[in-house]
Scaffold this motif. Structure first.
Motif, mmCIF file in Angstrom:
data_model
loop_
_atom_site.group_PDB
_atom_site.id
_atom_site.type_symbol
_atom_site.label_atom_id
_atom_site.label_comp_id
_atom_site.label_asym_id
_atom_site.label_seq_id
_atom_site.Cartn_x
_atom_site.Cartn_y
_atom_site.Cartn_z
ATOM 1 N N THR A 50 -28.789 -93.344 10.254
ATOM 2 C CA THR A 50 -29.304 -91.905 10.423
ATOM 3 C C THR A 50 -30.126 -91.428 9.042
ATOM 4 O O THR A 50 -29.532 -91.456 8.105
ATOM 5 C CB THR A 50 -28.175 -91.124 10.638
ATOM 6 N N THR A 51 -31.267 -90.873 9.344
ATOM 7 C CA THR A 51 -32.006 -90.487 8.258
ATOM 8 C C THR A 51 -32.452 -88.951 8.662
ATOM 9 O O THR A 51 -33.027 -88.407 9.743
ATOM 10 C CB THR A 51 -33.376 -91.084 8.351
ATOM 11 N N MET B 267 -29.741 -86.596 2.194
ATOM 12 C CA MET B 267 -29.773 -87.621 1.383
ATOM 13 C C MET B 267 -28.409 -88.537 1.399
ATOM 14 O O MET B 267 -28.096 -89.470 0.964
ATOM 15 C CB MET B 267 -30.197 -87.476 -0.064
ATOM 16 N N MET B 268 -27.541 -87.732 2.153
ATOM 17 C CA MET B 268 -26.252 -88.150 2.222
ATOM 18 C C MET B 268 -26.130 -89.553 2.776
ATOM 19 O O MET B 268 -25.382 -90.296 2.338
ATOM 20 C CB MET B 268 -25.249 -87.367 2.941
ATOM 21 N N ALA B 269 -26.746 -89.790 3.983
ATOM 22 C CA ALA B 269 -26.775 -90.909 4.717
ATOM 23 C C ALA B 269 -27.079 -92.289 4.050
ATOM 24 O O ALA B 269 -26.787 -93.393 4.293
ATOM 25 C CB ALA B 269 -27.670 -90.844 5.975
ATOM 26 N N SER B 270 -28.003 -91.996 3.157
ATOM 27 C CA SER B 270 -28.433 -93.271 2.119
ATOM 28 C C SER B 270 -27.686 -93.758 1.606
ATOM 29 O O SER B 270 -27.685 -94.790 0.862
ATOM 30 C CB SER B 270 -29.590 -92.815 1.393
ATOM 31 N N HIS B 271 -26.629 -92.938 1.056
ATOM 32 C CA HIS B 271 -25.546 -93.597 0.560
ATOM 33 C C HIS B 271 -23.914 -93.922 1.237
ATOM 34 O O HIS B 271 -22.951 -94.261 0.599
ATOM 35 C CB HIS B 271 -24.939 -92.522 -0.816
ATOM 36 N N GLY B 272 -24.394 -93.731 2.376
ATOM 37 C CA GLY B 272 -23.365 -94.229 3.451
ATOM 38 C C GLY B 272 -22.156 -93.125 3.590
ATOM 39 O O GLY B 272 -21.145 -93.422 4.201
ATOM 40 N N GLY C 178 -17.837 -93.037 -6.376
ATOM 41 C CA GLY C 178 -17.820 -93.504 -5.073
ATOM 42 C C GLY C 178 -18.055 -92.756 -4.133
ATOM 43 O O GLY C 178 -18.631 -93.284 -3.034
ATOM 44 N N SER C 179 -17.889 -91.318 -4.109
ATOM 45 C CA SER C 179 -18.096 -90.469 -2.943
ATOM 46 C C SER C 179 -18.027 -88.950 -3.719
ATOM 47 O O SER C 179 -17.218 -88.871 -4.676
ATOM 48 C CB SER C 179 -17.165 -90.554 -1.828
ATOM 49 N N PRO C 180 -18.753 -88.078 -3.052
ATOM 50 C CA PRO C 180 -18.470 -86.545 -3.508
ATOM 51 C C PRO C 180 -17.117 -86.171 -3.465
ATOM 52 O O PRO C 180 -16.668 -85.311 -4.405
ATOM 53 C CB PRO C 180 -19.406 -85.907 -2.540
ATOM 54 N N CYS C 181 -16.211 -86.508 -2.579
ATOM 55 C CA CYS C 181 -14.913 -86.019 -2.305
ATOM 56 C C CYS C 181 -14.166 -86.598 -3.395
ATOM 57 O O CYS C 181 -13.135 -85.949 -4.040
ATOM 58 C CB CYS C 181 -14.429 -86.179 -0.972
ATOM 59 N N SER C 182 -14.214 -87.659 -4.100
ATOM 60 C CA SER C 182 -13.621 -88.341 -5.138
ATOM 61 C C SER C 182 -13.967 -87.565 -6.538
ATOM 62 O O SER C 182 -13.197 -87.268 -7.414
ATOM 63 C CB SER C 182 -13.948 -89.721 -5.296
#
Length: 322
Positions: free
Chosen positions: A212-213, A233-238, A307-311
């Protein structure tokens, strides 16, 4: 008058007639034998009459010349008088037959008229089917996925249709009664759902398989447009949208999403508060003035280190920085 009274009256009449007949026969049998006055059978007039009054009583009288109820001769043969019991039974049978015929006629007349006319007007019973339509309503739901003021129909509205069957009774042209037999929902009513945007930047999302873009509008110089760029840009990082809430909290604390923010004590710069700010030059040379360059570097840093924004947000919550 009941049958008992009729039978009693008839029996009395027959007894009287029987007494006359007996007297006549006695006179005849006691007459001296002599030359007969004429050859052939005696000329005796016999006339049976049956009277019925209102189907209630029956009586039988026999008129015999000379006023006697006696034996007569017909065709050379003796005809003996009926017994009192036989006459009574015949009379009662005739009465019952007449009463039954009268009752049958009355019942036939009543059956023929039932349900056909009432007070001289014809009565009819029919079935009518009516369909009613109920217009659908509109329900608005707010969403920040659309720019403020923009609307989008999420669910199409459908009008409801209900079918009702009635049994209608009419007297002539006038409707007397209407009774509901059944009610069926042919089409359920569905309200239209309209999404009302509360966001500050327009986004367009396209799907190709599982990827998804999202393309954002705005240059990132405002907090709202900077958030829109970051979310695209979030989807580009999974990462899915659930990770964006953590990123929003993290960079709200660091810079309030201001691309020109600078920490006076440490010198950290830009939206992600890179230290030093020149690190963001690895993406582009315009790192000091271009919010997109800053966001691109900041997301890469989070992906590589946490690894992720939440981390990253959990670490910031723990120690006060990331």
């Amino acid at each position: 008058m009941g049958r008992h009274s009729q039978s009693s009256s008839l029996s009395t009449t027959l007894v009287e007639l029987g007494a006359l007949a007996s007297k006549s026969l006695s006179s005849t049998s006691s007459a001296p034998s002599g030359r007969r006055r004429a050859e052939g059978p005696a000329k005796t007039s016999v006339g049976p009459v049956v009277y019925r009054a209102g189907g209630v009583a029956a009586a039988l009288s026999l008129a015999v010349s000379g006023g006697a109820y006696a034996a007569t001769q017909m065709g050379g043969q003796d005809v003996r008088p009926l017994s009192e019991e036989q006459v009574l039974l015949d009379a009662i049978g005739a009465q019952e037959t007449g009463s039954a015929a009268s009752a049958e006629g009355s019942a036939s007349q009543e059956a023929g008229s039932e349900g056909l006319t009432v007070g001289g007007e014809s009565v009819s019973v029919s079935t009518e089917v009516q369909e009613t339509t109920e217009a659908h309503g509109t329900v608005e739901q707010q969403t920040d996925e659309l720019p403020e003021g923009e609307t989008k129909v999420a669910t199409e509205g459908v009008d409801g249709v209900t079918r009702t069957t009635y049994q209608v009774t009419r007297s002539g042209e006038e409707e007397v009664s209407r009774e509901t037999v059944s009610t069926v929902v042919v089409t359920p009513k569905v309200d239209e759902v309209v999404l009302v945007g509360t966001g500050t930047a327009a986004t367009t999302t396209s799907s190709a398989g599982s990827a998804t873009t999202t393309t954002a509008s705005g240059d990132g110089t405002t907090a709202a447009s900077a958030k829109s760029i970051a979310q695209s840009m979030m989807a580009s990082h999974g990462w899915d949208d659930s990770q964006f809430s953590c990123l929003d909290s993290l960079w709200e604390r660091e810079s309030n999403w201001n691309y020109q923010a600078q920490n006076p004590s440490s010198g950290a710069y830009g939206i992600p508060q890179a230290l030093p700010g020149s690190k963001m030059g690895s993406v582009a040379a315009d790192w000091a003035t271009n919010p997109t360059t800053q966001i691109t570097w900041g997301l890469g840093y989070i992906a590589e280190r946490y690894g992720s924004p939440c981390s990253a947000w959990a670490h910031s919550e723990s120690v006060g920085w990331y």
